[in-house]
Design a protein around this motif. Structure first.
Motif, PDB file in Angstrom:
ATOM      1  N   THR A   1     -34.340  -2.523  -6.413  1.00 49.98           N
ATOM      2  CA  THR A   1     -33.952  -3.960  -5.674  1.00 49.98           C
ATOM      3  C   THR A   1     -34.139  -4.129  -4.231  1.00 49.98           C
ATOM      4  O   THR A   1     -34.548  -4.700  -3.344  1.00 49.98           O
ATOM      5  N   VAL A   2     -33.789  -2.512  -3.742  1.00 50.08           N
ATOM      6  CA  VAL A   2     -33.043  -2.233  -2.129  1.00 50.08           C
ATOM      7  C   VAL A   2     -34.637  -2.263  -1.790  1.00 50.08           C
ATOM      8  O   VAL A   2     -35.206  -2.298  -0.748  1.00 50.08           O
ATOM      9  N   GLU A   3     -35.679  -1.090  -2.334  1.00 47.13           N
ATOM     10  CA  GLU A   3     -36.774  -0.945  -2.177  1.00 47.13           C
ATOM     11  C   GLU A   3     -37.634  -2.496  -1.834  1.00 47.13           C
ATOM     12  O   GLU A   3     -38.308  -2.604  -1.040  1.00 47.13           O
ATOM     13  N   GLU A   4     -37.727  -3.797  -3.102  1.00 47.69           N
ATOM     14  CA  GLU A   4     -38.357  -4.730  -2.252  1.00 47.69           C
ATOM     15  C   GLU A   4     -37.696  -5.619  -1.849  1.00 47.69           C
ATOM     16  O   GLU A   4     -38.339  -6.753  -0.594  1.00 47.69           O
ATOM     17  N   ALA A   5     -36.543  -4.868  -1.387  1.00 42.82           N
ATOM     18  CA  ALA A   5     -35.711  -5.876   0.325  1.00 42.82           C
ATOM     19  C   ALA A   5     -36.136  -5.348   1.816  1.00 42.82           C
ATOM     20  O   ALA A   5     -36.782  -6.022   2.412  1.00 42.82           O
ATOM     21  N   ARG A   6     -36.552  -3.827   1.144  1.00 45.45           N
ATOM     22  CA  ARG A   6     -37.222  -2.886   2.633  1.00 45.45           C
ATOM     23  C   ARG A   6     -38.226  -3.698   2.671  1.00 45.45           C
ATOM     24  O   ARG A   6     -38.167  -3.875   4.134  1.00 45.45           O
ATOM     25  N   THR A   7     -39.657  -3.568   1.934  1.00 44.98           N
ATOM     26  CA  THR A   7     -40.699  -4.197   2.221  1.00 44.98           C
ATOM     27  C   THR A   7     -40.188  -5.829   2.558  1.00 44.98           C
ATOM     28  O   THR A   7     -41.590  -5.507   3.629  1.00 44.98           O
ATOM     29  N   ILE A   8     -39.731  -6.473   1.548  1.00 45.94           N
ATOM     30  CA  ILE A   8     -39.521  -7.709   2.699  1.00 45.94           C
ATOM     31  C   ILE A   8     -39.305  -8.186   4.404  1.00 45.94           C
ATOM     32  O   ILE A   8     -39.986  -8.732   4.904  1.00 45.94           O
TER      33      ILE A   8
END
Length: 169
Positions: A96-103
């Protein structure tokens, strides 16, 4: 303006990474039973807090900034019936955090300035990023505090760093 946008995103991502590092350090100290223990009926378990953080980050960043459907069921995040292993919680949180970081990292000034409704609030993209960082940090502190209570030990978040170093210009 672009320099400010890049610096803002870099700092938000840094704080998300710091909270993740601290939560993972706590989880490393805890048993499966510890993760789902509630100190009392009015409090949440660490496991519930992690599920809640994933729901919040998903709703605010992945759904709103990432322009995806909002499918969050917030009330279920606090259920005592959740049966998720420590390994699964770690995978869910880090993904979840990795996807948020990317966005966040791919957001331009238009995305960060656009106002949108989330969870009954109306924020710009920067407001959303600040909310998520602050909310994650808040619950990270709760997780750290409860971990210290359960384990009676310093978690060593800043081992090897001189936190008494004076400010530099």
């Amino acid at each position: 303006m672009q320099e400010f946008v890049d610096d803002f995103k870099e700092n938000i991502i840094y704080r998300l990474d710091e909270s993740t590092r601290m939560v993972l350090k706590c989880l490393d100290e805890l048993s499966e039973k510890d993760i789902w223990r509630r100190p009392n009926e009015e409090s949440n378990s660490i496991g519930n807090l992690i599920v809640h953080l994933c729901g919040n980050i998903t709703q605010y960043v992945i759904s709103s900034l990432g322009d995806r459907p909002d499918q969050r069921d917030r009330d279920s995040e606090f259920s005592q019936d959740i049966n998720v292993s420590k390994k699964e919680l770690i995978q869910q949180l880090t993904a979840t955090v990795e996807e948020a970081r990317t966005i966040i990292g791919n957001s331009d000034s238009q995305v960060l300035l656009k106002k949108r409704g989330v969870q009954g609030f109306f924020f710009s993209g920067t407001g959303i990023a600040i909310h998520v960082m602050e909310h994650y940090s808040y619950h990270t502190g709760q997780i750290a505090f409860y971990t210290k209570l359960l384990k009676s030990k310093d978690l060593g978040f800043y081992d090897g760093m001189d936190l008494n170093a004076p400010n530099e210009s």
